[in-house]
Design an enzyme around this catalytic site. Structure first.
Site, short mmCIF file in Angstrom:
data_model
loop_
_atom_site.label_atom_id
_atom_site.label_comp_id
_atom_site.label_asym_id
_atom_site.label_seq_id
_atom_site.Cartn_x
_atom_site.Cartn_y
_atom_site.Cartn_z
N HIS A 194 78.99 69.43 0.27
CA HIS A 194 79.86 68.53 -0.50
C HIS A 194 81.22 69.16 -0.78
O HIS A 194 81.96 68.70 -1.63
CB HIS A 194 79.18 68.13 -1.83
CG HIS A 194 77.80 67.61 -1.64
ND1 HIS A 194 76.69 68.41 -1.74
CD2 HIS A 194 77.35 66.37 -1.31
CE1 HIS A 194 75.60 67.70 -1.48
NE2 HIS A 194 75.98 66.46 -1.22
S1 FES Z 1 78.56 71.47 -2.52
FE1 FES Z 1 76.83 70.26 -2.75
S2 FES Z 1 75.29 71.62 -2.23
FE2 FES Z 1 77.00 72.81 -2.05
#
Ligand code: FES
Length: 229
Positions: A194
């Protein structure tokens, strides 16, 4: 008159016979009473209902019984205690960690094999552990960050035991992905799941992760040994 006297005699004879019969019947109880052996069970004690004498089976001294009771209680207690001990011992042995699990509890790493400026990933308790041999420039960069500006404020000195060696869990604090080393906008680690960016001290600088990468329990052993766990 002759038939009348005959009749009278016959009547008299008959009356006498009846009187004899009555005497005989009335005398019967007297005859039975003198010769009978019958005895009523409701009068006095009967031989058939006599209670046997058990007195010879009754223990003479009560101390003998008590001694036997103590012996039995003691023996049963000892057997129960031995059984309980054995059960608990087996239970604890089963609950304790097996040899392979104990071996995984601690991981020893030879730091001499890791060149400066390089990352190594080892597995410890099923998780990846990042070990970074930092350069002097990286250490300086980590110390020059304004700690108060960080999402999870932590000085670099609080995250390392030896500034040269950064040791931390390779698990993103957002949802648990494994970040990529030497990547991201801060020259540290980047989580592609993410888009979380960690700096050269493993602190979160950008993205959804709320916390810095976690520091595991570790220590430096003899020589160049690092013991994790
Ligand atoms: S940014 Fe979501 S798991 Fe690492």
């Amino acid at each position: 008159m002759a038939p009348l006297s005959t009749m009278s005699r016959a009547l008299a004879r008959s009356a006498m016979k009846q009187a004899t019969t009555v005497r005989t019947i009335s005398s019967t109880p007297a005859v039975l009473g003198s010769s009978s052996t019958f005895s009523s069970p409701f009068k006095g004690e009967s031989k058939s209902t006599k209670v046997p004498d058990f007195s010879k089976y009754i223990a003479g001294k009560s101390s003998g019984n008590a001694l036997f009771s103590y012996f039995m209680v003691g023996t049963l207690g000892a057997i129960s205690a031995a059984g309980a001990k054995s059960t608990i011992q087996e239970f604890l042995v089963n609950m304790s960690a097996s040899a392979d699990v104990l071996a995984m509890a601690k991981v020893e790493v030879d730091l001499a094999a890791i060149p400066e400026g390089k990352n190594v990933i080892v597995k410890w308790r099923g998780k990846p552990v990042f070990i970074r041999h930092r350069t002097a420039a990286e250490i300086e960069e980590a110390n020059n960050v304004n700690v108060s500006s960080l999402r999870d404020p932590q000085a670099d000195g609080d995250r390392v035991k030896n500034p040269e060696w950064l040791v931390m869990l390779g698990v993103c604090t957002h949802l648990g992905c494994v970040p990529i080393g030497e990547a991201g906008e801060y020259g540290g680690w980047f989580c592609p799941c993410h888009g979380s960016h960690y700096d050269i001290s493993g602190r979160i600088r950008k993205g959804p992760a709320p916390l810095n990468l976690e520091i595991p329990t570790y220590d430096f052993g003899e020589g160049d040994k690092l013991v994790i766990g």
